[in-house]
Design an enzyme around this catalytic site. Structure first.
Site, mmCIF file in Angstrom:
data_model
loop_
_atom_site.group_PDB
_atom_site.id
_atom_site.type_symbol
_atom_site.label_atom_id
_atom_site.label_comp_id
_atom_site.label_asym_id
_atom_site.label_seq_id
_atom_site.Cartn_x
_atom_site.Cartn_y
_atom_site.Cartn_z
ATOM 1 C CB SER A 52 -0.951 0.224 1.054
ATOM 2 O OG SER A 52 -1.485 1.096 1.295
ATOM 3 C CB VAL A 57 8.679 0.482 3.573
ATOM 4 C CG1 VAL A 57 9.541 -0.415 2.520
ATOM 5 C CG2 VAL A 57 9.106 0.553 4.958
ATOM 6 C CB CYS A 58 4.558 1.495 -0.037
ATOM 7 S SG CYS A 58 4.300 -0.358 0.563
ATOM 8 C CB ALA A 59 5.499 6.742 0.855
ATOM 9 C CB THR A 62 6.363 5.195 -4.613
ATOM 10 O OG1 THR A 62 5.631 3.776 -4.459
ATOM 11 C CG2 THR A 62 5.597 5.883 -5.871
#
Length: 167
Positions: A52, A57-59, A62
Protein backbone atom coordinates in the site's frame (compact mmCIF):
# COMPACT_ATOMS: atom_id res chain seq x y z
CA UNK A 1 4.26 -22.43 -0.88
CA UNK A 2 6.57 -19.42 -1.01
CA UNK A 3 6.69 -16.98 1.87
CA UNK A 4 7.98 -13.63 3.03
CA UNK A 5 8.20 -12.10 6.46
CA UNK A 6 6.35 -9.13 7.87
CA UNK A 7 8.09 -7.72 10.91
CA UNK A 8 9.97 -11.01 11.13
CA UNK A 9 6.79 -13.09 11.16
CA UNK A 10 6.29 -15.52 8.26
CA UNK A 11 3.51 -14.85 5.74
CA UNK A 12 2.67 -17.13 2.82
CA UNK A 13 2.19 -15.87 -0.72
CA UNK A 14 0.32 -17.45 -3.66
CA UNK A 15 3.36 -19.36 -4.88
CA UNK A 16 6.73 -18.90 -6.53
CA UNK A 17 6.97 -15.64 -8.45
CA UNK A 18 7.84 -15.89 -12.15
CA UNK A 19 11.52 -15.12 -12.66
CA UNK A 20 11.89 -15.57 -16.42
CA UNK A 21 9.87 -16.26 -19.54
CA UNK A 22 6.79 -14.42 -20.75
CA UNK A 23 5.46 -11.77 -18.38
CA UNK A 24 1.88 -12.70 -17.51
CA UNK A 25 -0.53 -10.14 -18.92
CA UNK A 26 -2.80 -8.50 -16.37
CA UNK A 27 -5.46 -5.82 -16.22
CA UNK A 28 -5.05 -2.85 -13.89
CA UNK A 29 -7.17 0.19 -13.06
CA UNK A 30 -5.83 3.64 -13.94
CA UNK A 31 -6.37 6.92 -12.09
CA UNK A 32 -9.51 7.65 -14.12
CA UNK A 33 -11.03 4.27 -13.13
CA UNK A 34 -10.61 2.84 -16.64
CA UNK A 35 -8.85 -0.48 -17.18
CA UNK A 36 -5.65 -1.13 -19.09
CA UNK A 37 -3.48 -4.19 -19.71
CA UNK A 38 0.25 -4.66 -19.40
CA UNK A 39 0.25 -5.75 -23.05
CA UNK A 40 -1.04 -2.27 -24.01
CA UNK A 41 2.30 -0.77 -22.94
CA UNK A 42 5.39 -0.66 -25.12
CA UNK A 43 9.06 -0.51 -24.22
CA UNK A 44 10.63 -1.65 -20.97
CA UNK A 45 8.31 -1.97 -17.99
CA UNK A 46 9.26 -1.91 -14.30
CA UNK A 47 6.50 -3.53 -12.25
CA UNK A 48 6.73 -2.30 -8.67
CA UNK A 49 4.46 -4.36 -6.41
CA UNK A 50 3.79 -2.85 -2.98
CA UNK A 51 1.28 -3.60 -0.20
CA UNK A 52 0.00 0.00 0.00
CA UNK A 53 1.23 3.49 -0.83
CA UNK A 54 -0.11 4.41 2.60
CA UNK A 55 2.96 2.92 4.31
CA UNK A 56 6.28 4.67 4.77
CA UNK A 57 8.37 1.98 3.04
CA UNK A 58 6.05 1.85 0.00
CA UNK A 59 6.07 5.63 -0.22
CA UNK A 60 9.88 5.74 0.00
CA UNK A 61 10.18 3.04 -2.67
CA UNK A 62 7.83 4.89 -5.01
CA UNK A 63 9.81 8.12 -4.53
CA UNK A 64 13.07 6.29 -5.23
CA UNK A 65 11.80 4.65 -8.42
CA UNK A 66 10.23 7.94 -9.53
CA UNK A 67 13.67 9.55 -9.21
CA UNK A 68 15.64 6.74 -10.84
CA UNK A 69 13.24 6.13 -13.75
CA UNK A 70 12.75 9.84 -14.44
CA UNK A 71 15.47 10.17 -17.04
CA UNK A 72 14.92 6.81 -18.72
CA UNK A 73 13.35 7.15 -22.17
CA UNK A 74 11.35 4.12 -23.27
CA UNK A 75 10.73 2.86 -19.72
CA UNK A 76 7.39 2.78 -17.92
CA UNK A 77 7.30 2.29 -14.16
CA UNK A 78 4.05 0.87 -12.79
CA UNK A 79 3.42 0.96 -9.04
CA UNK A 80 0.94 -1.82 -8.34
CA UNK A 81 -1.14 -2.22 -5.19
CA UNK A 82 -4.73 -2.82 -4.17
CA UNK A 83 -5.04 0.82 -3.14
CA UNK A 84 -7.97 2.58 -4.77
CA UNK A 85 -7.01 4.51 -7.91
CA UNK A 86 -8.07 7.89 -6.53
CA UNK A 87 -6.00 7.32 -3.36
CA UNK A 88 -2.99 6.39 -5.51
CA UNK A 89 -3.55 9.49 -7.65
CA UNK A 90 -3.77 11.73 -4.58
CA UNK A 91 -0.56 10.24 -3.16
CA UNK A 92 1.32 10.86 -6.41
CA UNK A 93 -0.03 14.39 -6.85
CA UNK A 94 0.81 15.46 -3.29
CA UNK A 95 4.21 13.73 -3.41
CA UNK A 96 5.35 15.03 -6.80
CA UNK A 97 5.45 11.56 -8.37
CA UNK A 98 5.46 12.13 -12.14
CA UNK A 99 7.47 9.26 -13.61
CA UNK A 100 5.40 6.34 -12.31
CA UNK A 101 2.03 5.08 -13.54
CA UNK A 102 -0.51 4.00 -10.92
CA UNK A 103 -1.82 0.49 -11.50
CA UNK A 104 -4.47 -0.51 -8.99
CA UNK A 105 -5.15 -4.24 -8.65
CA UNK A 106 -8.27 -3.68 -6.51
CA UNK A 107 -10.86 -4.55 -9.17
CA UNK A 108 -9.36 -7.45 -11.08
CA UNK A 109 -6.77 -8.90 -8.68
CA UNK A 110 -4.94 -10.34 -11.68
CA UNK A 111 -1.47 -9.09 -10.80
CA UNK A 112 -1.32 -10.69 -7.36
CA UNK A 113 -2.75 -13.91 -8.75
CA UNK A 114 -0.61 -14.21 -11.90
CA UNK A 115 2.65 -12.97 -10.37
CA UNK A 116 2.04 -14.94 -7.14
CA UNK A 117 2.70 -11.93 -4.90
CA UNK A 118 -0.62 -11.96 -3.02
CA UNK A 119 -0.15 -12.58 0.70
CA UNK A 120 -2.46 -15.42 1.78
CA UNK A 121 -2.31 -15.15 5.58
CA UNK A 122 -1.42 -12.79 8.41
CA UNK A 123 -2.32 -9.12 8.87
CA UNK A 124 -1.55 -8.21 5.21
CA UNK A 125 -3.62 -11.07 3.79
CA UNK A 126 -5.00 -10.06 0.39
CA UNK A 127 -2.33 -7.42 -0.23
CA UNK A 128 0.77 -7.83 -2.39
CA UNK A 129 4.18 -8.73 -1.06
CA UNK A 130 6.93 -6.34 -2.08
CA UNK A 131 8.40 -7.38 -5.44
CA UNK A 132 9.89 -5.84 -8.58
CA UNK A 133 9.85 -7.21 -12.11
CA UNK A 134 11.70 -5.76 -15.09
CA UNK A 135 9.94 -6.68 -18.33
CA UNK A 136 11.65 -6.19 -21.68
CA UNK A 137 10.27 -4.78 -24.93
CA UNK A 138 9.03 -8.27 -25.92
CA UNK A 139 7.19 -8.74 -22.62
CA UNK A 140 9.73 -11.22 -21.28
CA UNK A 141 10.79 -11.07 -17.64
CA UNK A 142 14.40 -9.89 -17.51
CA UNK A 143 14.65 -9.49 -13.72
CA UNK A 144 12.54 -10.45 -10.73
CA UNK A 145 12.99 -9.76 -7.03
CA UNK A 146 10.74 -10.84 -4.20
CA UNK A 147 11.83 -8.80 -1.18
CA UNK A 148 12.08 -11.34 1.67
CA UNK A 149 10.97 -8.88 4.40
CA UNK A 150 7.93 -6.83 3.39
CA UNK A 151 9.14 -3.91 5.52
CA UNK A 152 12.39 -3.55 3.53
CA UNK A 153 13.06 -1.93 0.16
CA UNK A 154 14.23 -3.77 -2.97
CA UNK A 155 17.74 -3.72 -4.36
CA UNK A 156 17.51 -0.58 -6.51
CA UNK A 157 20.98 -1.06 -8.00
CA UNK A 158 20.12 -4.50 -9.38
CA UNK A 159 16.77 -3.30 -10.73
CA UNK A 160 18.34 -0.34 -12.51
CA UNK A 161 21.18 -2.51 -13.81
CA UNK A 162 18.54 -4.79 -15.39
CA UNK A 163 16.75 -1.77 -16.88
CA UNK A 164 19.98 -0.33 -18.30
CA UNK A 165 20.87 -3.64 -19.96
CA UNK A 166 17.62 -3.42 -21.93
CA UNK A 167 18.10 0.14 -23.20
Amino acid sequence: MASVTLGGNPASIKGDIPTSGPAPDFTFVKDDMSSKKLSDLSGVKVLIAVPSLDTSVCAAETHQFNKQLGGKSGVTGLVISKDLPFAMKRFCETSGIENIVNASDFRHGEFGEKYKTEITDGPFEGLSARAVFVVDQNNEIAYAELVPEVGEEPNYDKVMEAVDKLL
